[in-house]
Motif scaffolding. Sequence first.
Motif, PDB file in Angstrom:
ATOM      1  N   LEU A  56       0.863  -1.176   0.000  1.00 28.54           N
ATOM      2  CA  LEU A  56       0.000   0.000   0.000  1.00 28.54           C
ATOM      3  C   LEU A  56       0.901   1.228   0.000  1.00 28.54           C
ATOM      4  O   LEU A  56       1.672   1.444   0.941  1.00 28.54           O
ATOM      5  N   GLU A  57       0.847   2.005  -1.076  1.00 34.41           N
ATOM      6  CA  GLU A  57       1.653   3.221  -1.163  1.00 34.41           C
ATOM      7  C   GLU A  57       0.912   4.335  -0.425  1.00 34.41           C
ATOM      8  O   GLU A  57      -0.125   4.805  -0.874  1.00 34.41           O
ATOM      9  N   VAL A  58       1.444   4.736   0.720  1.00 37.00           N
ATOM     10  CA  VAL A  58       0.719   5.646   1.604  1.00 37.00           C
ATOM     11  C   VAL A  58       0.940   7.100   1.197  1.00 37.00           C
ATOM     12  O   VAL A  58       1.989   7.461   0.647  1.00 37.00           O
ATOM     13  N   GLN A  59      -0.081   7.902   1.470  1.00 34.98           N
ATOM     14  CA  GLN A  59      -0.026   9.337   1.241  1.00 34.98           C
ATOM     15  C   GLN A  59      -0.596  10.043   2.472  1.00 34.98           C
ATOM     16  O   GLN A  59      -1.480   9.511   3.143  1.00 34.98           O
ATOM     17  N   PRO A  60      -0.092  11.218   2.808  1.00 34.11           N
ATOM     18  CA  PRO A  60      -0.612  11.919   4.000  1.00 34.11           C
ATOM     19  C   PRO A  60      -2.074  12.285   3.824  1.00 34.11           C
ATOM     20  O   PRO A  60      -2.538  12.575   2.721  1.00 34.11           O
ATOM     21  N   THR A  61      -2.796  12.272   4.928  1.00 34.03           N
ATOM     22  CA  THR A  61      -4.214  12.613   4.924  1.00 34.03           C
ATOM     23  C   THR A  61      -4.556  13.295   6.239  1.00 34.03           C
ATOM     24  O   THR A  61      -3.659  13.566   7.050  1.00 34.03           O
ATOM     25  N   LYS A  62      -5.816  13.588   6.454  1.00 33.75           N
ATOM     26  CA  LYS A  62      -6.259  14.182   7.709  1.00 33.75           C
ATOM     27  C   LYS A  62      -7.391  13.339   8.277  1.00 33.75           C
ATOM     28  O   LYS A  62      -8.195  12.772   7.540  1.00 33.75           O
ATOM     29  N   VAL A  63      -7.421  13.231   9.580  1.00 36.80           N
ATOM     30  CA  VAL A  63      -8.426  12.424  10.259  1.00 36.80           C
ATOM     31  C   VAL A  63      -8.955  13.203  11.459  1.00 36.80           C
ATOM     32  O   VAL A  63      -8.288  14.096  11.994  1.00 36.80           O
ATOM     33  N   GLU A  64     -10.180  12.848  11.838  1.00 36.89           N
ATOM     34  CA  GLU A  64     -10.747  13.402  13.065  1.00 36.89           C
ATOM     35  C   GLU A  64     -10.133  12.683  14.255  1.00 36.89           C
ATOM     36  O   GLU A  64     -10.049  11.452  14.274  1.00 36.89           O
ATOM     37  N   THR A  65      -9.680  13.446  15.234  1.00 33.41           N
ATOM     38  CA  THR A  65      -9.142  12.850  16.453  1.00 33.41           C
ATOM     39  C   THR A  65     -10.286  12.590  17.410  1.00 33.41           C
ATOM     40  O   THR A  65     -11.232  13.370  17.512  1.00 33.41           O
ATOM     41  N   SER A  66     -10.202  11.478  18.113  1.00 31.67           N
ATOM     42  CA  SER A  66     -11.290  11.100  19.010  1.00 31.67           C
ATOM     43  C   SER A  66     -10.746  10.246  20.143  1.00 31.67           C
ATOM     44  O   SER A  66      -9.612   9.752  20.086  1.00 31.67           O
ATOM     45  N   VAL A  67     -11.570  10.078  21.146  1.00 30.82           N
ATOM     46  CA  VAL A  67     -11.264   9.202  22.268  1.00 30.82           C
ATOM     47  C   VAL A  67     -12.577   8.601  22.739  1.00 30.82           C
ATOM     48  O   VAL A  67     -13.613   9.263  22.736  1.00 30.82           O
ATOM     49  N   GLU A  68     -12.534   7.324  23.115  1.00 31.36           N
ATOM     50  CA  GLU A  68     -13.749   6.603  23.483  1.00 31.36           C
ATOM     51  C   GLU A  68     -13.770   6.278  24.964  1.00 31.36           C
ATOM     52  O   GLU A  68     -12.717   6.177  25.608  1.00 31.36           O
ATOM     53  N   ALA A  69     -14.992   6.101  25.471  1.00 27.82           N
ATOM     54  CA  ALA A  69     -15.169   5.721  26.869  1.00 27.82           C
ATOM     55  C   ALA A  69     -16.503   5.004  27.019  1.00 27.82           C
ATOM     56  O   ALA A  69     -17.432   5.210  26.233  1.00 27.82           O
ATOM     57  N   VAL A  70     -16.578   4.139  28.022  1.00 26.47           N
ATOM     58  CA  VAL A  70     -17.848   3.488  28.345  1.00 26.47           C
ATOM     59  C   VAL A  70     -18.798   4.538  28.904  1.00 26.47           C
ATOM     60  O   VAL A  70     -18.407   5.386  29.719  1.00 26.47           O
ATOM     61  N   ALA A  71     -20.043   4.518  28.457  1.00 25.47           N
ATOM     62  CA  ALA A  71     -21.009   5.536  28.844  1.00 25.47           C
ATOM     63  C   ALA A  71     -22.337   4.874  29.190  1.00 25.47           C
ATOM     64  O   ALA A  71     -22.555   3.691  28.921  1.00 25.47           O
ATOM     65  N   GLN A  72     -23.222   5.665  29.781  1.00 26.13           N
ATOM     66  CA  GLN A  72     -24.563   5.184  30.117  1.00 26.13           C
ATOM     67  C   GLN A  72     -25.577   6.258  29.775  1.00 26.13           C
ATOM     68  O   GLN A  72     -25.341   7.445  30.006  1.00 26.13           O
ATOM     69  N   LEU A 253     -22.096   7.940  19.129  1.00 23.27           N
ATOM     70  CA  LEU A 253     -22.574   6.925  20.061  1.00 23.27           C
ATOM     71  C   LEU A 253     -22.459   5.558  19.400  1.00 23.27           C
ATOM     72  O   LEU A 253     -22.974   5.345  18.305  1.00 23.27           O
ATOM     73  N   ILE A 254     -21.752   4.639  20.061  1.00 23.86           N
ATOM     74  CA  ILE A 254     -21.609   3.262  19.586  1.00 23.86           C
ATOM     75  C   ILE A 254     -22.553   2.400  20.418  1.00 23.86           C
ATOM     76  O   ILE A 254     -22.386   2.278  21.633  1.00 23.86           O
ATOM     77  N   LEU A 305     -15.273  13.510  19.707  1.00 24.02           N
ATOM     78  CA  LEU A 305     -14.499  14.009  18.559  1.00 24.02           C
ATOM     79  C   LEU A 305     -13.842  15.321  18.977  1.00 24.02           C
ATOM     80  O   LEU A 305     -14.499  16.352  19.101  1.00 24.02           O
ATOM     81  N   THR A 306     -12.529  15.254  19.196  1.00 26.41           N
ATOM     82  CA  THR A 306     -11.822  16.372  19.810  1.00 26.41           C
ATOM     83  C   THR A 306     -11.198  17.342  18.817  1.00 26.41           C
ATOM     84  O   THR A 306     -10.683  18.375  19.219  1.00 26.41           O
ATOM     85  N   GLY A 307     -11.192  17.012  17.527  1.00 28.74           N
ATOM     86  CA  GLY A 307     -10.595  17.930  16.560  1.00 28.74           C
ATOM     87  C   GLY A 307     -10.198  17.210  15.293  1.00 28.74           C
ATOM     88  O   GLY A 307     -10.718  16.140  14.962  1.00 28.74           O
TER      89      GLY A 307
END
Length: 405
Positions: A56-72, A253-254, A305-307
């Motif tokens: 796979l020939e990779v190229q730079p891209t941009k992604v959304e930064t996120s962090v997950e946690a158990v929730a209720q 929400l997952i 989604l932090t940025g």
Amino acid sequence: MTTRPLSRKPSPSAAVRRFATPPLLLGLCILAACTGKDQPAGPPGGAPQALPVTILEVQPTKVETSVEAVAQTEGAREVEIRARVGGILTKRLYEEGTAIKAGQPLFQLDREPFDVAVAQARAQVAQNKARAEQTVREAARLKGLLAQQAISQREYDTATSDNSAALAAVQSAEAALRQAELNLTWSTVTAPVSGVSGRAAVSEGNLVSTNGLVTTVTQLNPMWVRFSLSEAELNAATPSGRFKPQGVRGVELILPDGSIYPVRGKLNFAASQVNPALGTLQLRGEFPNADGALLPGQFVRARLLTGEREGVFKVPQNAVMQTDKGAVVMLANADNKVEPRPVKTGQWVGTDWVILGGLKAGDKVIVDNLIKVRPGAPVAPHGPGEGPGAPGNKPGAAPAAPAKG
């Protein structure tokens, strides 16, 4: 007489054996020479054969930064319905577990005691008003007599004081009447908010005390989701390295089955201080729930989604190998040889790793046969779907016909 020894003529079989042996040996020698000549030669010097690998020939891209946690999940409003007055419950006016609207009657207490209290309060108001009118007339009469000096000032002051007391009694009676009317209204317990009703805590015929719990109402739209994250996790998932609630782009929400809730929510609360016992920051997301797909009390996963981070790379998860020195990917270099490359991994995005460092544009990352490859070994790289096992490239398959104009 001289005797000569008889000479013996050789037998035919012996002659055959003497003259047949040389041609047989000659044939065997010729066969051995031909066999050795036709035998294929092995690779010179024992050089290894190139291993086919997918790259796979990779190229730079941009992604959304996120962090997950158990929730209720929890209702935006979870209200305990309590009776404002005490009395005997005579009727339940709603169906348990159904949707109700704000102001809808839920329970009816016995009205008769409250009707009697209202009647008594009205009678007291009328009596006090009559007495107040009498004191007003008396004070007016005495005022004229005082002007004529027919009575003393003390007598007039006493009459004025009686008039003031009578007027105050009227106001007190009117307040008591207002309270009696409110109690009569409160004998019908109504829903303060719209939502889904809970189980009735009392049944018909029971005595309900003042402020006694009768049922609950939960507002399901919108739905709130509570979760907590450590300060280190939040800062690591933020491109600037410092978490700020104002920079949050949303909340995903997952659901328990692994699917993602179709509507993205928003962050509507972030605690102003870290919990000293747990070292976490309390957060809360808000999601529209018009169809009631979310229910209170569900355990889900909240993705904050932090940025957005630019200049990163995405590679399949199976292409990243974990070693005692960290994460490593295998590259096919310019000489088509295997080159291990240490990388810095970020988060997962779907089935890909986000690579924060260690790669550059155009690097050819090997994504299969990783168990067989060795550093420095030759490889035969090909793109996805182009290798020997790809459709149309099977051994013995006829070449594809050229496409017609």
